[in-house]
Design an enzyme around this catalytic site. Sequence first.
Site, PDB file in Angstrom:
ATOM      1  N   TYR A  72     -11.375 -51.831  -2.915  1.00 29.68           N
ATOM      2  CA  TYR A  72     -11.859 -52.524  -1.713  1.00 29.68           C
ATOM      3  C   TYR A  72     -11.835 -51.625  -0.479  1.00 29.68           C
ATOM      4  O   TYR A  72     -12.318 -52.023   0.574  1.00 29.68           O
ATOM      5  CB  TYR A  72     -11.011 -53.776  -1.438  1.00 29.68           C
ATOM      6  CG  TYR A  72     -11.373 -54.907  -2.343  1.00 29.68           C
ATOM      7  CD1 TYR A  72     -11.035 -54.858  -3.688  1.00 29.68           C
ATOM      8  CD2 TYR A  72     -12.080 -56.007  -1.884  1.00 29.68           C
ATOM      9  CE1 TYR A  72     -11.368 -55.882  -4.543  1.00 29.68           C
ATOM     10  CE2 TYR A  72     -12.417 -57.040  -2.740  1.00 29.68           C
ATOM     11  CZ  TYR A  72     -12.053 -56.976  -4.067  1.00 29.68           C
ATOM     12  OH  TYR A  72     -12.392 -57.992  -4.908  1.00 29.68           O
ATOM     13  N   LYS A 113      -3.262 -52.937 -14.612  1.00 28.51           N
ATOM     14  CA  LYS A 113      -4.029 -52.411 -15.746  1.00 28.51           C
ATOM     15  C   LYS A 113      -3.601 -50.949 -15.928  1.00 28.51           C
ATOM     16  O   LYS A 113      -4.433 -50.036 -16.026  1.00 28.51           O
ATOM     17  CB  LYS A 113      -5.520 -52.569 -15.396  1.00 28.51           C
ATOM     18  CG  LYS A 113      -6.483 -52.373 -16.503  1.00 28.51           C
ATOM     19  CD  LYS A 113      -6.564 -53.526 -17.480  1.00 28.51           C
ATOM     20  CE  LYS A 113      -7.449 -53.081 -18.638  1.00 28.51           C
ATOM     21  NZ  LYS A 113      -7.123 -53.674 -19.916  1.00 28.51           N
ATOM     22  N   ASP A 162      -5.435 -58.194 -18.458  1.00 30.13           N
ATOM     23  CA  ASP A 162      -6.236 -59.005 -19.390  1.00 30.13           C
ATOM     24  C   ASP A 162      -5.337 -59.972 -20.168  1.00 30.13           C
ATOM     25  O   ASP A 162      -5.675 -61.143 -20.369  1.00 30.13           O
ATOM     26  CB  ASP A 162      -7.081 -58.143 -20.325  1.00 30.13           C
ATOM     27  CG  ASP A 162      -6.345 -56.924 -20.849  1.00 30.13           C
ATOM     28  OD1 ASP A 162      -5.808 -56.170 -20.027  1.00 30.13           O
ATOM     29  OD2 ASP A 162      -6.289 -56.740 -22.069  1.00 30.13           O
ATOM     30  N   ASP A 200      -8.322 -60.704  -7.015  1.00 29.10           N
ATOM     31  CA  ASP A 200      -9.575 -61.415  -6.776  1.00 29.10           C
ATOM     32  C   ASP A 200      -9.933 -62.264  -8.002  1.00 29.10           C
ATOM     33  O   ASP A 200     -10.194 -63.464  -7.904  1.00 29.10           O
ATOM     34  CB  ASP A 200     -10.668 -60.372  -6.508  1.00 29.10           C
ATOM     35  CG  ASP A 200     -11.889 -60.975  -5.860  1.00 29.10           C
ATOM     36  OD1 ASP A 200     -11.860 -62.173  -5.527  1.00 29.10           O
ATOM     37  OD2 ASP A 200     -12.883 -60.254  -5.693  1.00 29.10           O
TER      38      ASP A 200
END
Length: 393
Positions: free
Chosen positions: A148, A218, A258, A282
């Site tokens: 971002y 992640k 995930d 998000d």
Amino acid sequence: MQKIILKDNQLQVSDFPVIPFIEGDGIGKDIWPAARSVMDQAVEKAYHGQRRIEWKEVLAGEKAFLQTGSRLPEETMNAFKEYLVGIKGPLTTPVGGGIRSLNVALRQDLDLYVCLRPVRWFRGVESPIKHPEKVNMVIFRENTEDIYAGIEWMQGTEEAQKFYHLLESEMNVKKVRFPKTSSFGVKPVSVEGSERLVRAAIKYALKNNLPSVTLVHKGNIMKFTEGGFKTWGYALAEREFADEIKSGKLVIKDVIADAFLQNTLLKPEDYAVIATLNLNGDYISDQLAAMVGGIGIAPGANINYQTGHAIFEATHGTAPDIAGKQIANPSSLLLSGVMMLEYLGWNEAAGLIEKAMETTFLSGKATGDLARFMKDGHTLSTKEFAAELNANL
Ligand code: NAI
């Protein structure tokens, strides 16, 4: 009437604090008066005139443009700086180059590094999952870093070529599959940025007696950015909160993003406070919001715990398709008001509003977006819904 100030790292809130608000564009005109009336009534009911919010309107968005020629007047920024705590309705992001999103401008200028999103279910609200009552989480989404930061170059531009040249010739990177047609983006994730976010999440968990903080990342793929977030998060927890962890008061754990999304559907009760990076946050916010009834009732806040600055907001947009029709749901803005009352330490008023919402939803009464999914749902206008909440306070 007094300003809220920060003294010795503690918010000092007078009984009649001045709080600036932005009504917002589009449905802002419908939902702000509704949400405000319920907040005012709840404060009155809880404190019988001993406390009251002194609202101060500040301009932003279309209303500001019409009156001042600027979408975010200096005066508005200064009010949020000066009064520390504020609340806002949704603002239109004008389409077209060169105009910074007003929401992003506020976040960046005040360095509001935590995007706080509590996710809980209200009895009576329809949910797509079997046990929505097990969903009760608070998301701490990092708000200033990650992809971002907006460091990107379009394929085919001189900048993209220059960047690729740097990678190839100076960094010995040979892995770009299609270098001539690749766009590039840079994902900065820092030690300071990760630490201040994780620290805020841990302090929140301890203050609210919540059992765990989960670092969602992640890091199996992005080892130094997302993996760094995890490593620095654990290190900070061990350094600054060793006693609480040792005594079993708080558990710090981590999970790959995930797997986390899957687990939130299968065993949401495993999670309490979530600390995560900007992009993961998000995705996670929207999925969890959908699990408890949708974005129409999901509140949010952007906070800098070091300076005390906080802006509470509805998480949805301006809904131009239904603006001015008195059918929009004010719950997201109202629940962000509940978060604001809790931030001020006015928990009694906050609790009254939450209870009134549950009573109202349980009787099948809501605005159309929720009522149409309820068994025997009864659709109310925005104003009628606010009146019903006030009656149920
Ligand atoms: P949106 O959230 O305004 O609308 C998406 C859909 O949800 C629409 O069908 C709308 O009618 C419905 N909806 C939204 N809020 C609702 C409510 N309170 N009650 C009932 N239904 C509701 O998203 P969209 O259409 O992508 O964006 C419209 C404008 O809002 C854009 O200019 C966008 O930039 C801005 N925006 C502003 C945000 C903010 O100020 N925080 C956040 C997201 C979008």
